[in-house]
Design a protein around this motif. Structure first.
Motif, PDB file in Angstrom:
ATOM      1  N   ASP A   1      -5.113 -14.610  40.443  1.00  0.00           N
ATOM      2  CA  ASP A   1      -4.914 -14.447  39.140  1.00  0.00           C
ATOM      3  C   ASP A   1      -4.540 -15.319  38.474  1.00  0.00           C
ATOM      4  O   ASP A   1      -3.627 -16.248  40.116  1.00  0.00           O
ATOM      5  CB  ASP A   1      -4.597 -13.188  38.415  1.00  0.00           C
ATOM      6  CG  ASP A   1      -3.295 -12.628  39.163  1.00  0.00           C
ATOM      7  OD1 ASP A   1      -2.441 -13.852  39.933  1.00  0.00           O
ATOM      8  OD2 ASP A   1      -3.240 -11.767  38.648  1.00  0.00           O
ATOM      9  N   GLY A   2      -3.540 -15.791  38.001  1.00  0.00           N
ATOM     10  CA  GLY A   2      -2.449 -17.458  37.456  1.00  0.00           C
ATOM     11  C   GLY A   2      -1.180 -17.163  38.013  1.00  0.00           C
ATOM     12  O   GLY A   2      -1.056 -17.955  39.156  1.00  0.00           O
ATOM     13  N   ALA A   3      -1.188 -15.432  38.962  1.00  0.00           N
ATOM     14  CA  ALA A   3       0.089 -15.443  39.111  1.00  0.00           C
ATOM     15  C   ALA A   3       0.170 -15.271  40.409  1.00  0.00           C
ATOM     16  O   ALA A   3       1.257 -14.924  41.772  1.00  0.00           O
ATOM     17  CB  ALA A   3       0.965 -14.414  39.144  1.00  0.00           C
ATOM     18  N   GLY A   4      -1.099 -15.620  41.351  1.00  0.00           N
ATOM     19  CA  GLY A   4      -1.287 -15.385  42.949  1.00  0.00           C
ATOM     20  C   GLY A   4      -1.651 -14.685  43.490  1.00  0.00           C
ATOM     21  O   GLY A   4      -2.136 -14.504  44.980  1.00  0.00           O
ATOM     22  N   SER A   5      -1.642 -13.207  42.097  1.00  0.00           N
ATOM     23  CA  SER A   5      -2.355 -11.835  43.108  1.00  0.00           C
ATOM     24  C   SER A   5      -3.820 -12.211  43.322  1.00  0.00           C
ATOM     25  O   SER A   5      -4.549 -13.006  42.898  1.00  0.00           O
ATOM     26  CB  SER A   5      -2.628 -11.448  41.815  1.00  0.00           C
ATOM     27  OG  SER A   5      -1.163 -10.521  41.993  1.00  0.00           O
ATOM     28  N   ARG A   6      -4.140 -11.695  44.226  1.00  0.00           N
ATOM     29  CA  ARG A   6      -5.384 -11.460  45.158  1.00  0.00           C
ATOM     30  C   ARG A   6      -6.006 -10.003  44.932  1.00  0.00           C
ATOM     31  O   ARG A   6      -5.546  -9.395  45.369  1.00  0.00           O
ATOM     32  CB  ARG A   6      -5.244 -11.968  46.280  1.00  0.00           C
ATOM     33  CG  ARG A   6      -5.479 -14.109  46.840  1.00  0.00           C
ATOM     34  CD  ARG A   6      -5.056 -13.900  47.584  1.00  0.00           C
ATOM     35  NE  ARG A   6      -5.963 -13.513  48.976  1.00  0.00           N
ATOM     36  CZ  ARG A   6      -7.295 -14.672  49.099  1.00  0.00           C
ATOM     37  NH1 ARG A   6      -7.529 -15.255  48.465  1.00  0.00           N
ATOM     38  NH2 ARG A   6      -8.118 -13.420  50.516  1.00  0.00           N
TER      39      ARG A   6
ATOM     40  N   SER B   1     -15.008 -14.227  33.089  1.00  0.00           N
ATOM     41  CA  SER B   1     -13.337 -14.410  32.961  1.00  0.00           C
ATOM     42  C   SER B   1     -12.865 -15.868  33.283  1.00  0.00           C
ATOM     43  O   SER B   1     -12.146 -15.971  34.312  1.00  0.00           O
ATOM     44  CB  SER B   1     -12.912 -13.841  33.324  1.00  0.00           C
ATOM     45  OG  SER B   1     -13.102 -12.081  33.150  1.00  0.00           O
ATOM     46  N   PRO B   2     -12.588 -16.829  32.445  1.00  0.00           N
ATOM     47  CA  PRO B   2     -12.348 -18.344  32.673  1.00  0.00           C
ATOM     48  C   PRO B   2     -10.835 -18.251  33.522  1.00  0.00           C
ATOM     49  O   PRO B   2     -10.502 -19.279  33.657  1.00  0.00           O
ATOM     50  CB  PRO B   2     -12.624 -18.930  31.553  1.00  0.00           C
ATOM     51  CG  PRO B   2     -12.641 -18.496  30.650  1.00  0.00           C
ATOM     52  CD  PRO B   2     -13.723 -17.019  31.183  1.00  0.00           C
ATOM     53  N   GLU B   3     -10.045 -17.302  33.129  1.00  0.00           N
ATOM     54  CA  GLU B   3      -8.700 -16.789  33.507  1.00  0.00           C
ATOM     55  C   GLU B   3      -8.253 -16.518  34.635  1.00  0.00           C
ATOM     56  O   GLU B   3      -7.663 -17.076  35.198  1.00  0.00           O
ATOM     57  CB  GLU B   3      -7.557 -16.406  32.166  1.00  0.00           C
ATOM     58  CG  GLU B   3      -7.993 -14.840  31.672  1.00  0.00           C
ATOM     59  CD  GLU B   3      -9.502 -14.596  31.612  1.00  0.00           C
ATOM     60  OE1 GLU B   3      -9.546 -12.967  31.046  1.00  0.00           O
ATOM     61  OE2 GLU B   3      -9.428 -15.481  30.669  1.00  0.00           O
ATOM     62  N   GLN B   4      -9.502 -16.040  35.590  1.00  0.00           N
ATOM     63  CA  GLN B   4      -9.210 -16.185  36.370  1.00  0.00           C
ATOM     64  C   GLN B   4      -9.998 -16.474  37.483  1.00  0.00           C
ATOM     65  O   GLN B   4     -11.383 -17.077  36.482  1.00  0.00           O
ATOM     66  CB  GLN B   4      -9.464 -14.110  36.567  1.00  0.00           C
ATOM     67  CG  GLN B   4      -8.273 -13.288  35.740  1.00  0.00           C
ATOM     68  CD  GLN B   4      -8.849 -11.631  36.036  1.00  0.00           C
ATOM     69  OE1 GLN B   4     -10.074 -11.530  36.161  1.00  0.00           O
ATOM     70  NE2 GLN B   4      -7.690 -11.053  35.451  1.00  0.00           N
ATOM     71  N   SER B   5      -9.736 -16.916  38.524  1.00  0.00           N
ATOM     72  CA  SER B   5     -10.304 -17.485  39.875  1.00  0.00           C
ATOM     73  C   SER B   5     -11.300 -16.419  40.663  1.00  0.00           C
ATOM     74  O   SER B   5     -10.760 -15.333  40.916  1.00  0.00           O
ATOM     75  CB  SER B   5      -9.930 -18.774  39.945  1.00  0.00           C
ATOM     76  OG  SER B   5      -9.109 -18.051  41.156  1.00  0.00           O
ATOM     77  N   TYR B   6     -12.788 -16.961  41.043  1.00  0.00           N
ATOM     78  CA  TYR B   6     -12.860 -15.606  41.600  1.00  0.00           C
ATOM     79  C   TYR B   6     -13.994 -16.443  43.085  1.00  0.00           C
ATOM     80  O   TYR B   6     -14.159 -18.155  42.713  1.00  0.00           O
ATOM     81  CB  TYR B   6     -14.223 -15.030  41.147  1.00  0.00           C
ATOM     82  CG  TYR B   6     -13.763 -14.196  40.233  1.00  0.00           C
ATOM     83  CD1 TYR B   6     -13.680 -12.724  40.319  1.00  0.00           C
ATOM     84  CD2 TYR B   6     -13.626 -14.572  38.854  1.00  0.00           C
ATOM     85  CE1 TYR B   6     -13.569 -11.698  39.640  1.00  0.00           C
ATOM     86  CE2 TYR B   6     -13.513 -13.215  38.262  1.00  0.00           C
ATOM     87  CZ  TYR B   6     -13.433 -12.509  38.260  1.00  0.00           C
ATOM     88  OH  TYR B   6     -12.892 -11.380  37.507  1.00  0.00           O
TER      89      TYR B   6
END
Length: 184
Positions: free
Chosen positions: A120-125, A148-153
């Protein structure tokens, strides 16, 4: 996902009962179109409606539902070779809310394979799942990111040793330290 030919609609020994879904035939038809086959025998399970699809990544999914389940929510069975429930649900546009039972709940999570990781944007994985086929893991990561374009996978290799380097062939080999290379 594209429908497979109707003459292929036979449960093979390679396919496993991956999960049971609470869904009506009407909703399946709305999402997937009309069934590809109406099986009167049902492989001993009674008369069934069947859909079979293949994703561009190669994932094959077969869904069947009893013929008497015409309107109300009933139990549909999702069959596949690899137990990749999240991947199949993403292709079918279904959430885990439809899942009544999963075969992978009875087994420990695989520790080796290709992990699909959410950042996520905060760097949590966090790991979503670990799949055995790299093309399937990449496909799931792309499907999730599109939703969910606000998160990266991404996908990461887990627990497996990297493939060994191939030994050079006879046509290409580093030059040896002989009189020709010593002069250089």
């Amino acid at each position: 996902m594209k429908p497979l030919a109707t003459n292929r609609l036979v449960l093979s020994r390679k396919q496993h009962r991956a999960c049971t879904l609470s869904i009506s035939r009407a909703e399946l038809e709305q999402r997937l179109g009309p069934p590809l086959a109406i099986d009167d025998e049902g492989d001993g399970l009674g008369p069934r409606y069947r859909w079979e699809f293949q994703g561009e990544c190669g994932l094959e999914v077969l869904i069947d539902i009893p013929r008497e389940a015409s309107h109300g929510a009933r139990e549909a069975v999702l069959w596949m070779k690899h137990l990749e429930v999240e991947h199949a649900l993403e292709h079918l546009g279904l959430s885990t809310e439809y899942v009544l039972w999963r075969a992978d709940m009875l087994e420990p999570l695989p520790l080796e394979g290709w992990a699909v990781v959410r950042r996520d944007g905060a760097g949590s994985r966090s790991d979503i799942c670990v799949l055995s086929v790299p093309d399937h893991a990449e496909c799931l990561a792309l499907l999730l990111e599109a939703r969910s374009p606000e998160q990266s996978y991404a996908m990461e290799l887990r627990g497996l040793k990297p493939a060994p380097r191939r030994t050079p062939s006879h046509r290409w080999a580093p030059s040896s330290h002989d009189e020709h290379t010593a002069a250089l």
